[in-house]
Design an enzyme around this catalytic site. Sequence first.
Site, PDB file in Angstrom:
ATOM      1  N   ASP A  28      61.537  12.100 -16.842  1.00 35.27           N
ATOM      2  CA  ASP A  28      60.256  12.825 -17.262  1.00 35.27           C
ATOM      3  C   ASP A  28      60.786  13.327 -18.833  1.00 35.27           C
ATOM      4  OD1 ASP A  28      62.088  14.698 -16.496  1.00 35.27           O
ATOM      5  OD2 ASP A  28      60.840  15.924 -15.188  1.00 35.27           O
ATOM      6  N   ILE A  56      41.199 -29.333  -7.219  1.00 35.03           N
ATOM      7  CA  ILE A  56      42.274 -28.577  -8.319  1.00 35.03           C
ATOM      8  C   ILE A  56      41.809 -26.970  -8.207  1.00 35.03           C
ATOM      9  CG2 ILE A  56      42.480 -28.208 -10.997  1.00 35.03           C
ATOM     10  CD1 ILE A  56      41.566 -31.130 -11.229  1.00 35.03           C
ATOM     11  N   VAL A  75      37.087 -31.614  -9.054  1.00 30.80           N
ATOM     12  CA  VAL A  75      36.346 -30.297  -9.288  1.00 30.80           C
ATOM     13  C   VAL A  75      37.025 -29.354  -8.082  1.00 30.80           C
ATOM     14  CG1 VAL A  75      34.496 -28.653  -9.199  1.00 30.80           C
ATOM     15  CG2 VAL A  75      34.529 -30.718 -10.617  1.00 30.80           C
ATOM     16  N   ASN A  91      33.892 -26.996  -2.436  1.00 32.07           N
ATOM     17  CA  ASN A  91      34.685 -26.045  -3.435  1.00 32.07           C
ATOM     18  C   ASN A  91      34.361 -24.515  -3.606  1.00 32.07           C
ATOM     19  OD1 ASN A  91      36.289 -25.936  -5.941  1.00 32.07           O
ATOM     20  ND2 ASN A  91      34.166 -26.084  -6.941  1.00 32.07           N
ATOM     21  N   ASP A 146      64.939  11.541  -9.662  1.00 30.72           N
ATOM     22  CA  ASP A 146      65.252  13.085 -10.151  1.00 30.72           C
ATOM     23  C   ASP A 146      65.033  13.979  -8.928  1.00 30.72           C
ATOM     24  OD1 ASP A 146      65.793  12.694 -12.840  1.00 30.72           O
ATOM     25  OD2 ASP A 146      63.662  12.906 -13.441  1.00 30.72           O
ATOM     26  N   ASP A 161      36.929 -21.931  -3.427  1.00 36.36           N
ATOM     27  CA  ASP A 161      37.282 -21.129  -4.685  1.00 36.36           C
ATOM     28  C   ASP A 161      36.713 -19.684  -4.474  1.00 36.36           C
ATOM     29  OD1 ASP A 161      39.120 -22.313  -5.800  1.00 36.36           O
ATOM     30  OD2 ASP A 161      38.060 -23.229  -7.335  1.00 36.36           O
TER      31      ASP A 161
HETATM   32  P1  ATP Z   1      66.564  16.915 -12.340  1.00 39.94           P
HETATM   33  O1  ATP Z   1      65.152  17.071 -12.530  1.00 39.94           O
HETATM   34  O2  ATP Z   1      67.043  15.859 -12.954  1.00 39.94           O
HETATM   35  O3  ATP Z   1      66.735  16.674 -10.738  1.00 39.94           O
HETATM   36  P2  ATP Z   1      67.271  19.400 -12.986  1.00 39.94           P
HETATM   37  O4  ATP Z   1      66.104  19.723 -13.411  1.00 39.94           O
HETATM   38  O5  ATP Z   1      67.862  20.475 -11.522  1.00 39.94           O
HETATM   39  O6  ATP Z   1      67.538  18.066 -12.604  1.00 39.94           O
HETATM   40  P3  ATP Z   1      68.468  20.119 -15.274  1.00 39.94           P
HETATM   41  O7  ATP Z   1      67.167  20.736 -15.762  1.00 39.94           O
HETATM   42  O8  ATP Z   1      69.305  19.559 -16.375  1.00 39.94           O
HETATM   43  O9  ATP Z   1      68.527  19.522 -14.044  1.00 39.94           O
HETATM   44  O10 ATP Z   1      69.121  21.396 -14.877  1.00 39.94           O
HETATM   45  C1  ATP Z   1      70.528  21.520 -14.660  1.00 39.94           C
HETATM   46  C2  ATP Z   1      70.941  23.135 -14.479  1.00 39.94           C
HETATM   47  O11 ATP Z   1      70.671  23.651 -15.806  1.00 39.94           O
HETATM   48  C3  ATP Z   1      70.540  23.892 -13.690  1.00 39.94           C
HETATM   49  O12 ATP Z   1      71.329  23.867 -12.461  1.00 39.94           O
HETATM   50  C4  ATP Z   1      70.346  25.309 -14.015  1.00 39.94           C
HETATM   51  O13 ATP Z   1      71.835  25.952 -14.055  1.00 39.94           O
HETATM   52  C5  ATP Z   1      70.500  24.964 -15.499  1.00 39.94           C
HETATM   53  N1  ATP Z   1      69.198  25.378 -16.151  1.00 39.94           N
HETATM   54  C6  ATP Z   1      67.911  24.579 -15.760  1.00 39.94           C
HETATM   55  N2  ATP Z   1      66.885  24.980 -16.490  1.00 39.94           N
HETATM   56  C7  ATP Z   1      67.519  25.684 -17.381  1.00 39.94           C
HETATM   57  C8  ATP Z   1      66.772  26.677 -18.396  1.00 39.94           C
HETATM   58  N3  ATP Z   1      65.398  26.405 -18.590  1.00 39.94           N
HETATM   59  N4  ATP Z   1      67.454  27.525 -19.113  1.00 39.94           N
HETATM   60  C9  ATP Z   1      68.930  27.588 -18.907  1.00 39.94           C
HETATM   61  N5  ATP Z   1      69.516  26.813 -17.788  1.00 39.94           N
HETATM   62  C10 ATP Z   1      68.681  25.889 -17.016  1.00 39.94           C
END
Ligand code: ATP
Length: 947
Positions: free
Chosen positions: A675, A336, A333, A769, A380, A773
Site C-alpha cells: 500500500d 474460420i 466463413v 456459423n 501484508d 460464433d
Molecule cells: P504490514 O502492514 O506490512 O503488515 P505493519 O504495518 O505492522 O506491517 P509497520 O507499519 O512498518 O508495519 O510497523 C512496524 C512497527 O513500527 C510496528 O510494530 C510499530 O511498533 C511501529 N509503528 C507502526 N506505526 C507507527 C507509527 N505511526 N508511529 C510510530 N511507530 C509505529
Amino acid sequence: MKQSRFPKLFQKLSIAFSRRKYQLLQDSDLHGKENGELQELKVNSKKEPIVPVSSKEASTRYLDELVSDLQADLQNGLTAVHVQERRLLYGWNDFEVAQPEPIWKKYLGQFKNPLILLLLASAVISLITKEIEDAVSITLAIIIVVTVAFVQEYRSEKSLQELGKLIPPECNCIREGKLEHLLAKELVLGDTVCISVGDRVPADVRLFEAVDLLIDESSFTGESEACNKSAATLTEAGDLTSLQNIAFMGTLVRCGNGKGIVIGTGENSEFGEVFKMMQAEEAPKTPLQKSMDKLGKQLSLFSFAVIGLMMLIGWSQGKHLLGMFTIGVSLAVAAIPEGLPIVVTVTLALGVIRMSKKKVIIKKLPVVETLGCCNVICSDKTGTLTANEMTVTRLVTSDGIHAEVTGTGYNGNGNVHLSSSGEIVKAFSNLSVGKLVEAGCLCNNAIIREDTLMGQPTEGALIALAMKMDLDHVKQSYIRKKEYPFSSEQKWMAVRCVHKSRETEEMYFMKGAYEGVIQYCSNYSNGGMPVPLTPQQKTIYIQQQAKLGAEGLRVLTLAAGCELGALTFLGLIGIIDPPRTEVKGAVQMLQSSGIAVKMITGDSKETAISIGKSIDLYNDDVEVMSGEQLDLLKDEDLSLMVMKVAVFFRTSPKHKQKIVKALQSNNAVVGMTGDGVNDAVALKCADIGIAMKGTGTDVSKEAAGMILVDDNFSSILCAMEEGKGIFFNIKNFVRFQLSTSISALSLIALSIIFNLPNPLNAMQILWINIIMDGPPAQSLGVEPVDRDVIKRPPRDVKDSILNKGLIVKILFSAIIIISGTLFVFWRELPEGKISSRTTTMTFTCFVFFDMFNALSCRSQTKSVFQVGLLRNHVFLYTVLGSLLGQMAVIYFPPLQKIFQTENLTPLDLLFLVGLASSVFFASEVLKLIERSWSSATQRQNGPKSGL
Ligand code: ATP
C-alpha cells in the site's frame, strides 16, 4: 523537453472559446432566458472571466496576483457557486476521448472482410446468372453474419471501455473552508488542492506550500529521478522540467506534502493532449488473446488450404463452379473461428466487471490469466489480514506497572485500570501511566472527531486511550516545533515540542518499535524520575514486549526527554488488531488448492507468529525470517530457503522485492500486496501486484495490476476463483467452436472426396456459423464460475489452452458429429439423388448435434447435471432461441425457400434429437471415466501442490 506548438494553440483557442461562451451566457442572461445555472452566473456577471494560466506564466507570477486573477481563496477555497460557474466554462477535469467512429461506419467496416466480399461477389454472380433465389439468400445470410460479428465486436469494445472507468482518480481539496475528498474530475480552476506522499497530482497546480516535496515526473519526462519542488516564485521560466513551483497533472508525489492552486484542468493542463492520447491507446493484448489470435490465424490457413483443395477436387469432378465457389466461401466463413479472439476479450472483460462487483478491480487484463497460475501469495499483515481496527488493551510502564484497558472503537468509552489493584487511572493519578499515555498522545498526528478517526489507526488507538484517561487535551498545551515522520524503514516517529508555559524548554516525544526507540534512550523512568538504563533492565523490557507480542498485540515503545540521543524510556503499549473473520477460511482454502500464503510484516516476531497461528498461516513445519536476516542472505541462499518461510517479520518495503525475486527464482508465480509508496517496486516486480483501495497510496495503485476495494485478503480468493473460472470458460468455448468447425469442414470434405452431392448448402452452412460464433457459443463464456474451481491446483504458466487433452476431446466430439450427420445424409439419399428432405434432415441433424455438443461443453470435468442444467440462463435462452430459429427455418415457408428446406415430421425430429444426444451422453461418460481416474490417482499421490 521539446514542446509541440499544438497544445499551446489548442489552449489559446479554448480560452477564446471560453470567453465567447461567457459572453453568450451573459447575452442570454440579458434576454431573460434564465435557468438555474445562468441565474447564479448573473451574480458574478461583473467579473472578468477566469482563464487558465499556462504553467510557465504561473511559475513567475506573484502568488497574490495569481490568486486575484483566478479569483481564488487559498485558505478557504472556492464556494459552490464559483465551482459551478467555472465548470460551466471549462467542463470537467477529464478528457473526452475523440468521438469514436459513428456506428454505421463501424457496421460497414465489417464488409471489408475479404470473405464477406467474396460472398457478396458470389451473390452478384448469382444475380447476373439470374439465379435470383440464390442471390437473395446469400445476401440475407451475409447481413446476418455481418450483424452478428458487429454486435460481438461492439460488445467487446464497450466492455473494454467500462474497464477504464473502474477506478476514477480522487483528490483532497479545500472548498468553503473545509477539506473535502473529491473525484479529481470535479476540480476547477482556482481550487486549492492538498497533495501528500503517494498521491497522484489531480490537475496542473501552482504550489504555495511545499514540505520536502519530491515529485516523480517520469510519466512524461522519462526521468527516473524525482524532482524537488518548492513554493518560491521563479524569476524566469525555463523548460517545463525546470518549473519547480508547478506540479503537473498525472505526476506522482514520492515524498513530502504540499498545497497548490489549480491553474489548468482537463485538456487545458500541460499534458492534456498526452493523456488524451494515452487514454485512446488500445490496451495491450493478454498472452491468451495473443495465443488465440495466433490459433485463429493458423486455423484460417488450414481451412483455406482444405477448402481450396476441396474446390479443386469438386471442379475436377465436373461440379457446378459457382455453386462450389459459394459453398467454399461459406465454409470458409463458417470454419474460420473469427469469433475466437473476440470471445476471449469479451469473456475477460465481462469477468473483470464481475470481479469489480466482488470488490476486486483488475487494472490490467493479463492479470486475469495470471490469477489462475498464481501459486504464492505474499500479504501484508496490518489491514489486509487484520481488520486495521486498533485498540489499546495493555500498558506496561518502565517501572513495571501493568494496566488493562477496556472499551473498543475510536472514542473515550472505557477505562484504564491497574492490574494489581483494579484502580481506575485518570489523567496523572498514576504518574508513570499518565506520562506514558501523554507521550503517545503528543507524538501523534491522528484526530478523532465525533467517533470518526482521521489518520492512522495505530495513532488513533493512542488518542482513544488518552480520551479514556481524560488526557487528550494535553496536545493543546504544547506547540510542535518539528516532526520526525514515521517510516517503515526506521519504524519510529518523534516530535520536538515546547510547553506553552515554558517556551524555552524543548522536549522530544518518541514512539515506535522497541529496537528503534531503545537506541535513543539512556534512562528509564522510575516513579517519574529518570534512572540510567542497565542491560538487565533492557532484558526485562525485551521479555515484556515479547510477551505482549505473543498475545498477538502490536507493541509500541514510548520515550520522552530533552535530548534525542538521551531519552527516558517510558514503557510499552499493546494494541490489538484482530484478524479479519474471513481470512482464516481463505488461507485454508488457498493452501488446500496448492497456493502458499506468506505474511510480510513490519511487526515483531512474536506478534507476527501469534497472528499467523490464529489464521492457520503458521505452524511448526514452516519457518520465520526477519528483515535483518534477509539483508544478510545472498540471493542464491535466500532462493533456497524462501519457500519454507511463511512469516517475514520486522521487514521494510525494500525486502518485498527481494522476497518476490527469490520466489520467482523457484518458478513461483507471485501475488504481492502493498500500500505504501515504497511498495511500488515490489508490486511491479510481482506477477500480480495487489494494491489496497482504502489505505493504499495512488503510487501503489498505479504500480499494481489489481486493487482490493475493501483491502480484504479474502477478496483475493474471490478474484482467483473468477480468474480460474474465466480460463475454463474460454477453454469450453474453444472446445465447442473447434469441434463444430472441424465437423463442418470434414463433412463437406468427405462428401466431395467420395463424390457425393453437397450435404449442406451455402445458406445452411452460414446458419451453422451463426450458431457456432454467435449467441449460444458466447453464452459459454458467461457460464457462472464453478465454486469448486478454486480447489484445483494452479495452472502451469506454460500450459496452453489447446493442450493434448482438449484436442482429444475436440476430435472425440467431432467424430461423433460427423459420423451421425453422415449417417443421416446417407440414409436420406435415396439412389444417390439429393432432395430438399435430404439437406433438411442433414442440416437439422447437424444443428441438433451442435446444441447437444454445446451443452456438454459447459464443463470439461463435471457432468452438466452437477453443474446445474438450468444454471446458465443466458445459455438456456440462446439455445432456445436457436432451436426456435431452426424450427422457423424448417417450417416457415419464406425461410424454407431461402434455406431450401421442407417440413419434417415429429417422428423425424424425435429421431434426430435421439441421435444428436449421443454426442452429449458420450462426452458425459468420458467425463465420468476421467473423474474416477483422476480421483484414483489423487488418492495414490495425495493432493497436488502448486509448485
Ligand atoms: P504490514 O502492514 O506490512 O503488515 P505493519 O504495518 O505492522 O506491517 P509497520 O507499519 O512498518 O508495519 O510497523 C512496524 C512497527 O513500527 C510496528 O510494530 C510499530 O511498533 C511501529 N509503528 C507502526 N506505526 C507507527 C507509527 N505511526 N508511529 C510510530 N511507530 C509505529
